[in-house]
Write an enzyme that holds these catalytic residues in place. Structure first.
Site: not given
Lengths: 500, 500
Positions: A263-264, A267, A293
């Site tokens: 997930h990160e 980003h 997101e």
């Protein structure tokens, strides 16, 4: 009168100082959540406040204001015009909020978070209620200073510009119905994932090595980034060549660190591939929280929880954690990491029921800002709305309305961006699939370049050149809606749970 | 006219912003040398330059200047007067150097270091010579801007205020004679340390654990500090409760990390125990580089290389590195870590011949600044002066005049502080011995509190309240000289090498 070219250079110089202050402040924040010793906390607060104050002074400086006025009258086009438009937006916003309100907002955010942390630990909502009241009053004052619109819309626009409560409600309505139907189907299924797989101990070093290998393969550049440990994972750009992601490990919950890191990394890759030439202007910034997101969810869910990815990755996981998954085939593993179960805690929710947590907060925060829900009634409303959404009723406030930090920090209108971004991730995924028809074959071979390259070209490299809505239309050919997500969820969970 | 109390509060507010900028810049520097990814270097330079520029703007702000003028006429006494005096010194210095010279100094320092690093790697003095010439010209210009005195004295005063070349020469002269005599005695001794002990492999993790245990026992507070890895070890205060030290490890040279860490812990404990109430004013700063170095050398050498310390510590080292030193008794170990051998590289020198490296540089940098030594003749002069001091003749410039970064960064007048600080460390040690007669018994029991407490009370807690000379007189009862060091060196090496 100065030439536009000279004025543009002057503008970029002024923006550069502001960007440097923001970047230094970003490092103060990253360090606070990774390596800072406990004794540093008091001075860190002052350092950060001083840099924020200097940034604000530079943003509201009359010389910057005059420069903008001259440039707006000089017939700029293209990226130059976009730059002036973006700076104008930030400058106007900064000039509308009086200095004393800025200070009060910062103080209340710090106090609110501190009281919230204690109240959550003690499961004592009454202790937090006065701070939440004060925070709401200040946020209403802030909204009134910022604009004439509905206060919730004004605040929501800070995080997702161009959006509004009405638009969010329109997008959420069909999604809510669909999730309810899918949950019924899941409950009626005779198939069940083997959740014990997720509890098998994997040494932290093996988790870190595997996650690092995966995000490097995705395209996260460790020559221009890092992966460190923290308590609440986040991604932070310190500078154009320096983007840092963080995660946390628990040996008996390997999926937490793994999907958190994927997930990160989404980003992080967005931040690493924003237009480098605009690194010290707002044009080089990410365009909205929803778009941000979309990138994290795309790599976490569309890639990271997908069957094609694990065709390649499962052998790599087994190599990093020898013996742990010998008796688990890839199908069983993929079913486990995609298990659907309504739970109490948002950050522990599965991919599907996560949206119910967002809808719950979206409903309640609108009423809190409008004043139609009194703070004292929040716990009751939380339980009521949870039941209506099909989420479990919290046994206490710690696992209910005290679980998230956002409201204590004054962040109202933020939550919807989580779901908007997830919907966008699927819409982008579909567009990507049309542009790269053999996408899944690449993923199954561990080749992420086609996905990475498409995202850089269609999202990252645009920075803030286009407004979010325009970016979405250009990249996907349609305005944001829940349609693509609904199709995706039906197909995915239908196949896993056997009701397709 | 404002009240002095109001003006003092205003002064502290302005100093607080300056301190916060310095602290944020300190974090940028620490991060650059520990965790920053390679891709961050370009943006880091800009971030750091912007913060330095803002600090300078605030320091030369006319409102601060006017405030100082009012306060100087208001009859302040005690710490308030000391505060105004310290700020006046910094403000005057900042206002004397024109902004364009500040910029040129910063650019030349960056360029000079970059060219030096390449020239050192390639052993190409001719490539560095033009930068050294430009640096010298700029430093002369800086000295002229700063004051009317001898240029070398003006520059030296930046690092060791109140000191001068004449005073340094007076202190160094008897020291040089004494070191030569001691070196003759060492050469004539029939005892020799077992240097193989120092080459025994100790795992890096064991080195780190042992060094961490030692500095924690000394009094370095890990709740208000950290120990990290870097290439060129340093100590850095980020804030009053946040002081970070760094080291480097080589498994076959455990003494490098160990004594490096003990050294940096001395710097770190000084920074951790400066007066907290003055953390955002110059009164809360360390008073001079010499005093700083006295703290690092005291813990590294007087404590860390002393026989009493190892009475306690040797069993701890053996516990961390099982088996490595089983056949080495404590006497043999202590002799090895105190071996005397003139060598080429300053940072690898032993405790005694280290001063010869400082004297070499002190001689040459005076002539460079005065212009009596041409840059082209530096390598020859280096060889000549090395021979006169009893140091080996460098086979190349890489191991000669290109070995140190200081001159490339424009730091002239800095080197003497290393020896001044070491002399002071022994003078403090003697005073401490008079105040705590059973000092060595405490060390032999692993109890460092009496040493730590005395240093806090007599040095750290004074911050910059007294000028360095006054601090030395108050703490030791005498002005700084080489006397105490000479007595110490005679006794120490006489006992080790058997010529006492």
């Amino acid at each position: 009168m100065a030439e536009p070219a000279t004025d543009l250079a002057l503008l970029r110089d002024r923006l550069g100082v502001i960007a440097d202050l923001e970047q230094a402040q970003a490092l103060l924040g990253w360090d606070q959540h990774t390596y800072m010793p406990a004794g540093g906390v008091e001075a860190r607060g002052r350092q950060s406040a001083t840099l924020a104050g200097l940034r604000h002074e530079h943003l509201v400086d009359d010389r910057l204001f005059d420069l903008l006025g001259r440039l707006e009258g000089s017939g700029l086009t293209g990226d130059d015009a976009a730059l002036v438009r973006e700076v104008r937006r930030e400058v106007d916003r900064a000039r509308r909020v009086p200095a004393d309100l800025v200070t009060r907002l910062a103080l209340q955010a710090a106090l609110g978070q501190a009281v919230w942390a204690q109240a959550r630990a003690a499961d004592d909502f009454a202790a937090f209620a006065p701070e939440l009241r004060a925070t709401l009053a200040l946020q209403r004052e802030r909204a009134a200073a910022l604009g004439d619109g509905d206060p919730y819309d004004v605040l929501h626009d800070l995080y997702e510009r161009g959006s509004s409560a009405e638009r969010v409600a329109q997008v959420f309505a069909p999604l809510r119905i669909e999730i309810a139907a899918l949950l019924d189907a899941v409950r009626g299924s005779d198939r069940a994932p083997d959740l014990d797989v997720l509890a098998r101990p994997v040494p932290e070093a093996a988790q870190e090595a595997f996650a690092t290998e995966m995000v490097r393969a995705f395209g996260f550049d460790f020559a221009r980034g890092r992966l460190d440990r923290t308590v609440h994972p986040f991604a932070q750009r310190i500078g154009p060549g320096d983007v840092r992601i963080t995660t946390r490990y628990r040996s008996d919950r390997f999926a937490m660190a793994l999907f958190g890191t994927l997930h990160e990394s989404g980003h992080g890759m967005y931040e690493q591939n924003l237009p480098a030439a605009e690194a010290r202007t707002p044009l080089g910034d990410s365009v909205s929280l929803g778009v941000h997101e979309s990138q994290s969810r795309l790599w976490e869910n569309l890639v990271g929880r997908g069957r094609p990815f694990w065709t390649w990755a499962y052998a790599r996981l087994r190599a990093h954690a020898p013996g742990v998954f010998d008796d688990v085939d890839a199908e069983r593993f993929v079913f486990a990491i995609n298990a659907v179960r309504p739970t109490l805690i948002r950050v522990e929710a599965d991919e599907l029921t996560y949206h119910l947590h967002v809808m719950l907060r979206f409903e309640l925060e609108q009423r809190l800002i409008a004043g139609s829900l009194d703070v004292a009634d929040l716990p009751g409303a939380w339980a009521e709305e949870s039941a209506a959404l099909g989420l479990p009723t919290p046994p206490d406030d710690r696992q209910g309305c005290l679980q998230d930090v956002h409201w204590s920090a004054g962040m109202f209108g933020y939550f919807p961006t989580y779901t908007l971004g997830t919907l966008l991730s699927v819409q982008l995924w579909d567009a990507l699939g049309r542009a790269v028809p053999d996408r899944d074959a690449h993923l199954a071979a561990g080749d992420f370049a086609p996905v990475f390259d498409w995202l850089v070209a269609n999202v990252h490299d645009h920075g803030s050149r286009f407004a979010p809505d325009e970016l979405v239309e250009r990249a996907t050919g349609a305005p944001l809606s829940a349609d693509a997500y609904v199709r995706y969820a039906r197909a995915k969970y239908g196949a896993l749970y056997g009701f397709a």
